[in-house]
Design an enzyme around this catalytic site. Sequence first.
Site, mmCIF file in Angstrom:
data_model
loop_
_atom_site.group_PDB
_atom_site.id
_atom_site.type_symbol
_atom_site.label_atom_id
_atom_site.label_comp_id
_atom_site.label_asym_id
_atom_site.label_seq_id
_atom_site.Cartn_x
_atom_site.Cartn_y
_atom_site.Cartn_z
ATOM 1 N N ASP A 122 86.851 57.166 66.248
ATOM 2 C CA ASP A 122 86.887 55.756 65.850
ATOM 3 C C ASP A 122 87.986 55.564 64.811
ATOM 4 O OD1 ASP A 122 84.807 54.741 67.367
ATOM 5 O OD2 ASP A 122 83.294 55.348 65.922
ATOM 6 N N ASP A 151 78.996 55.560 66.273
ATOM 7 C CA ASP A 151 78.038 55.141 65.249
ATOM 8 C C ASP A 151 77.010 54.158 65.802
ATOM 9 O OD1 ASP A 151 79.769 53.017 65.543
ATOM 10 O OD2 ASP A 151 80.623 53.164 63.534
ATOM 11 N N ASP A 211 77.162 53.402 71.512
ATOM 12 C CA ASP A 211 78.032 54.577 71.585
ATOM 13 C C ASP A 211 77.265 55.806 72.063
ATOM 14 O OD1 ASP A 211 80.250 53.230 70.661
ATOM 15 O OD2 ASP A 211 79.859 53.707 68.564
#
Length: 897
Positions: A328, A634, A638
């Site tokens: 990310d 997170d 996901d």
Amino acid sequence: MEKPWLIDVSDIEKQLGTNISSGLSDENADERLLLYGRNQLKKKKKKHPIFLFFEQFKSFIIWVLIIAAIISGLLKEWIDTFAIIGIVILNSILGFIQEYKAEKALDELKKLFSHYTKVLRNGTIKTILSELLVPGDIIELDAGDNIPADCRVAWHTSNFTVQEASLTGESAPVPKTNIPLNEPDAIIADRANMVYMGTSVVSGRARCIVVGTGMQTELGKITEMIQEADYEETPLQKRLEDFGRVLVYICLLLVGLVFLVEYLRGGKFIDVFLTSVSLAVAAVPEGLPAVVTIGLALGVQRMAKRHVLIRKLPSVETLGCTTVICSDKTGTLTKNEMTVKKIYADNIIFDVVGTGYSPDGYFTIDDNRVNTENFPCLNKSLICATICNSSNLINKDGVWSIVGDPTEAALLVAARKAGIIKQEIEKEFQMIDEIPFDSERKRMSVVAKYKEETIAFIKGAPDVLLNLCSFIEENGKTKPMDDYTKKKITEITNSFAREALRIIATGYRKIEPGTNITEENIEKNIIFTGLLAMIDPPREEVKPAIQTCRKAGIKVKMITGDHKQSAVAIAKTLSLIENEESVITGEQLDKIDENRLYDVVNNTCVYARVSPHHKLGIVRALKKHNEIVAMTGDGVNDAPAVKEADIGIAMGITGTDVTKEVADMVITDDNFTSIVAAVEEGRGIYENIRKFVQYLLSCNIAEIMVMFFSSLLNMPVPLFPIHILWINIVTDGLPALALGVDPADPQNMEKPPRKPDEPIINLQNAKIIILQGFFIALCTLTAFWYVLFVEKADILRARTMAFFVLACSQLFHSFNLRSSTKSIFQIGFTSNMKLVYANLVSLILEISVIFIPFLQPIFKTQTLKGIDLLMAIILSSLPLWGMELIKLFVRRRKTGV
């Protein structure tokens, strides 16, 4: 309750038997708690500790050891039997403790929903444990609150927004309403009158009706689906199981051969069988499972100090194979702290020094520090940004944090760097009214009283605000906004946007007292004061970490829901890309099929504006290329991608419980460098495992050769089973453990990733192991032969000598394993003092069973003479010197020196 977003608040009150003005009674709430159960996510059913303990006996090698113990028991070799059983139990206890501790550590990280909630009961607001909430409860939510259950919004302030990224993947705060919707099939992201467990309030206040708790929430439904998933074995598990089988086959072959040779030579059946059992004990490295488990456990403890929580021991090995890290952007590659970097005011572009939420910083022009008091328009712009602001800065024990929207918080930090503090400004400017921000208007206005004046302060998107501005203030003077000035401001806005900066424009106007506060009356003829441009800055330590990955042959890919420009700017800053050719957006991903994705995925470094389902497709495409993928996540959405990855990585701070449950590891500081550190540790741990496996096998090969060659040479059996077990457990075990914590090679991250199907011991290692084993066996048999046939001593003394030389040879040999290429004199004996201490302890234990009288009958030994000890030390050191000469020869061949 079915589809509460379609139902009017009053009808929900009737259906749930509640009232938004008084809430439930305590008695009613208690009854509902019994009916619906506690407001908790169902935890994955955990095995009873007893079953968890017995699960440790699944290993094939463990069962071989159990069979060996049974055979020893049948032969009434009780010491051997109990020694083997002790090793099996020790390994199981260590595995049990580590898995139990890992789960406990994960429980400490669970911060998904708030522990306490403000609830209306009996007409009074009280604070209760969130797990005691029931459907029909009326709760109050404020900015910063985690939402503890699925709720229907009943009342809210105009600026009530919720961060739903963990559930929907939408990064921007979502404005909420209490109006019923007309869309029966609305997805979660479109249910504007609902708030959900696991999300959080960004701004405003609301009173909501609880409509779902525990596993009846949206989060609960996802949790249940994911908890049904199984885990595949990691490469290390497979390698160890395969390796164990190979060892057993070799063992059976050798045992059968020795048994046949001895029996055909006329040996007694019981003696032949005892010799065969001794050989079987020598062939199977009893200490291997325990040492591997301990080595992994010690590595996990080191990782914990580097902000990495490993949930399953074997996943450590997979880290060493990692070829791709999909990360990310926000919070992992960046600080996740919006920071104002540039301000345009007074016809000047100011640079703002300092990052994050700490107000330590200052303003510069062309790298020269300036006093902001000399620039009145700059100050007015910052005052405007402070007054039009619903966020707050908090300093707790010297650590700065925020409550509210990160963009607004960044404005407060910039203002504070200029000495403008919100609490003090609010005393000077008394708020009268507010026209809140919404996604359609893209602006916010606050009307405040300053002395005898009434002033409207406005902030918003530059293109929107600029069209409402009739004037501009520069150097303390106000002048009309002409086309030239407007064009110049637009060009500056565009230049900021090209740097991926998020831009807020500010302005103000004086209004007549008593003016009706409406959008039409207030937001016109505005005096433009400035542009504030901000970005979520990259972490300083990430760029070197990415360079380390490149050297290590690991590709880094940024996957973000943010806009392409922002992703590209951060990627270029981190030297992740040089141009935009290796960037692809979620919109583009939607237009290509799986085959096309397979073609482009390896050459794409940045994925922008992607949704969680894109992540899953990216992972699958990479795995088709035989990449070993580490994927961060997170949000709840996901979780499928994290689970699909070879190494699923959950964020410890921002990560949801669901993602942590499916992850292989948790990064407790949400930092990319911790992922790289985990890979580095994983490589080091695996190399150390390989070292002590090589050490144990070379020692066991030596024991096999001693027993096998003595049989072929028609010599008496040099070692009893108790001797071999003692050496394998004590003399081998401690040095092997010390090798397991050997300092990592500094060049470890300059080698390409190891292939996952690469065996623990390859052909080259096998040749070295056999050679090392031969050296040790030769020294042992020489000592046995000399005492028995040259000195004509009794068989017990000869066996004691062989026992001692074999043990000491292996202790010397442990230093060989520190490096396959470097001399121990280059590395230094003291660079791993744990190995030095382990060898000293092992030597003391070995001497004890030879010289302490009451231990001699148990271990079938007798006291050795001084000359015997001297000869034993000389013979035992020969394997060390032999390997040193071989390393020297290999180095000279490579260098030509």
